[in-house]
Scaffold this active site. Structure first.
Site, PDB file in Angstrom:
ATOM      1  N   ASP A   1      40.984  34.387  54.543  1.00 14.43           N
ATOM      2  CA  ASP A   1      41.098  33.248  55.455  1.00 14.43           C
ATOM      3  C   ASP A   1      39.924  33.221  56.430  1.00 14.43           C
ATOM      4  O   ASP A   1      39.391  34.270  56.796  1.00 14.43           O
ATOM      5  CB  ASP A   1      42.429  33.363  56.215  1.00 14.43           C
ATOM      6  CG  ASP A   1      42.876  32.023  56.796  1.00 14.43           C
ATOM      7  OD1 ASP A   1      42.192  31.015  56.569  1.00 14.43           O
ATOM      8  OD2 ASP A   1      43.904  32.002  57.494  1.00 14.43           O
TER       9      ASP A   1
ATOM     10  N   HIS B   1      33.098  28.941  51.934  1.00 13.25           N
ATOM     11  CA  HIS B   1      33.732  29.389  50.693  1.00 13.25           C
ATOM     12  C   HIS B   1      32.713  30.106  49.798  1.00 13.25           C
ATOM     13  O   HIS B   1      33.021  31.136  49.201  1.00 13.25           O
ATOM     14  CB  HIS B   1      34.331  28.200  49.928  1.00 13.25           C
ATOM     15  CG  HIS B   1      35.433  27.480  50.669  1.00 13.25           C
ATOM     16  ND1 HIS B   1      36.416  28.154  51.358  1.00 13.25           N
ATOM     17  CD2 HIS B   1      35.705  26.157  50.822  1.00 13.25           C
ATOM     18  CE1 HIS B   1      37.246  27.269  51.902  1.00 13.25           C
ATOM     19  NE2 HIS B   1      36.828  26.059  51.601  1.00 13.25           N
TER      20      HIS B   1
ATOM     21  N   LEU C   1      39.768  48.468  37.024  1.00 11.55           N
ATOM     22  CA  LEU C   1      40.395  47.689  38.093  1.00 11.55           C
ATOM     23  C   LEU C   1      40.921  46.383  37.517  1.00 11.55           C
ATOM     24  O   LEU C   1      40.241  45.741  36.726  1.00 11.55           O
ATOM     25  CB  LEU C   1      39.359  47.356  39.183  1.00 11.55           C
ATOM     26  CG  LEU C   1      39.838  46.406  40.283  1.00 11.55           C
ATOM     27  CD1 LEU C   1      40.605  47.171  41.364  1.00 11.55           C
ATOM     28  CD2 LEU C   1      38.666  45.663  40.934  1.00 11.55           C
TER      29      LEU C   1
HETATM   30  C1  FPP Z   1      40.650  30.185  53.372  1.00 12.49           C
HETATM   31  O1  FPP Z   1      39.721  29.801  54.333  1.00 12.49           O
HETATM   32  C2  FPP Z   1      40.014  30.327  52.072  1.00 12.49           C
HETATM   33  C3  FPP Z   1      40.315  29.609  50.964  1.00 12.49           C
HETATM   34  C4  FPP Z   1      41.374  28.586  50.907  1.00 12.49           C
HETATM   35  C5  FPP Z   1      39.551  29.763  49.717  1.00 12.49           C
HETATM   36  C6  FPP Z   1      39.177  31.165  49.361  1.00 12.49           C
HETATM   37  C7  FPP Z   1      38.300  31.079  48.188  1.00 12.49           C
HETATM   38  C8  FPP Z   1      37.144  31.750  48.013  1.00 12.49           C
HETATM   39  C9  FPP Z   1      36.597  32.752  48.929  1.00 12.49           C
HETATM   40  C10 FPP Z   1      36.387  31.491  46.783  1.00 12.49           C
HETATM   41  C11 FPP Z   1      37.164  31.924  45.583  1.00 12.49           C
HETATM   42  C12 FPP Z   1      36.347  32.684  44.701  1.00 12.49           C
HETATM   43  C13 FPP Z   1      36.756  33.649  43.870  1.00 12.49           C
HETATM   44  C14 FPP Z   1      35.757  34.185  42.939  1.00 12.49           C
HETATM   45  C15 FPP Z   1      38.112  34.225  43.866  1.00 12.49           C
HETATM   46  P1  FPP Z   1      39.946  28.433  55.098  1.00 12.49           P
HETATM   47  O2  FPP Z   1      39.187  27.391  54.384  1.00 12.49           O
HETATM   48  O3  FPP Z   1      41.409  28.164  55.224  1.00 12.49           O
HETATM   49  O4  FPP Z   1      39.297  28.746  56.478  1.00 12.49           O
HETATM   50  P2  FPP Z   1      39.748  28.169  57.905  1.00 12.49           P
HETATM   51  O5  FPP Z   1      41.112  28.707  58.182  1.00 12.49           O
HETATM   52  O6  FPP Z   1      38.704  28.729  58.804  1.00 12.49           O
HETATM   53  O7  FPP Z   1      39.727  26.689  57.805  1.00 12.49           O
END
Ligand code: FPP
Length: 240
Positions: free
Chosen positions: A16, A33, A127
């Site tokens: 997050d 992201h 893993l």
């Molecule tokens: C939350 O941050 C994050 C997500 C919803 C997406 C997580 C995905 C990735 C890191 C990429 C996926 C890649 C792989 C290879 C698994 P947020 O957008 O909710 O952040 P905020 O709370 O600051 O708005």
């Protein structure tokens, strides 16, 4: 690899803070992201070094479908890109790649790539990297109950099984069947919630919350969480 019985078998992460990380830098959310993928790589490498056997990541929740279409598309594209780029590394490092969730909602082309990646890495044993996509804990419990109900409806002679059914029997219907429950669940970015993640499976997980935003959560941060876990006294409701 470290020889330490305090190393969790399964570490799960609610990643997050990507959006906030990007905003702090005056960039679009998707920039966060993309940087978050680097944290995935760093934590995966560290998990192997530490001897963790399962690393699972909450990459996209059922609720995330409600984000703006452009962000949803960007997240799906990142997933495709990561699979294309990382497959050789998965094979080289013995990483078994698994995607779990409501896959019926994903594009056919993405599902085909996921299948290919899962099939090619099925024999890898260092893993298991489990990516939760279009997943929510309540959805998982509901789909398990539906699967069971349909099986019983199709074969009424099995209805006698229900009264003797135990927790282990039911958990075989969850999408995580065969994967041990997480020993440690990490959530980044200062939010103190489970957010409909592994609701059944988190019953005895140790929880670790950090203010660090996901794109900044790298190997050292992962180690700090493992060290904190080693100090915890897990009693599973018993007296020691
Ligand atoms: C939350 O941050 C994050 C997500 C919803 C997406 C997580 C995905 C990735 C890191 C990429 C996926 C890649 C792989 C290879 C698994 P947020 O957008 O909710 O952040 P905020 O709370 O600051 O708005």
């Amino acid at each position: 690899m470290e020889n330490n019985d305090k190393i969790p078998l399964h570490v799960s992460i609610i990643m997050d803070g990507n959006g906030r990380w990007a905003k702090e830098r005056g960039k679009e959310r998707c920039f966060g992201h993309a940087e978050g993928v680097e944290s995935v790589r760093s934590c995966t490498e560290e998990a192997i070094r530490k001897g963790v056997k399962y690393l699972s990541l909450f990459a996209f929740s059922e609720e995330n479908w409600n984000r703006p279409e452009a962000e949803v598309n960007a997240l799906m594209e990142l997933m495709v890109k990561a699979m294309v780029n990382e497959l050789p590394t998965f094979l080289k490092n013995g990483i078994r790649f698994i995607v779990l969730g409501n896959r019926a909602r994903l594009d056919d082309s993405l599902n085909e790539m996921i299948d290919e990646c899962m099939e090619k890495t099925a024999g890898c044993g260092n893993l298991s990297l489990v990516i939760f996509m279009s997943y929510s804990g309540r959805w998982d419990i509901l789909q398990a109950a539906k699967k069971l109900a349909l099986e019983l409806a199709a074969d009424p002679s099995r209805s006698a099984e229900v009264s003797g059914m135990g927790l282990e029997d039911f958990s075989r219907y969850l999408v995580t069947s065969g994967i041990p429950d997480p020993d440690l669940i990490i959530r980044t970015s200062g939010e103190l919630r489970i957010s409909n993640y592994l609701l059944w499976q988190c019953a005895y997980s140790e929880l670790y919350f950090t203010d660090v935003l996901w794109p900044d959560f790298r190997a050292e941060e992962f180690d700090a969480a493992i060290q904190e876990y080693a100090k915890r006294d897990r009693r599973y409701g018993k007296v020691k």
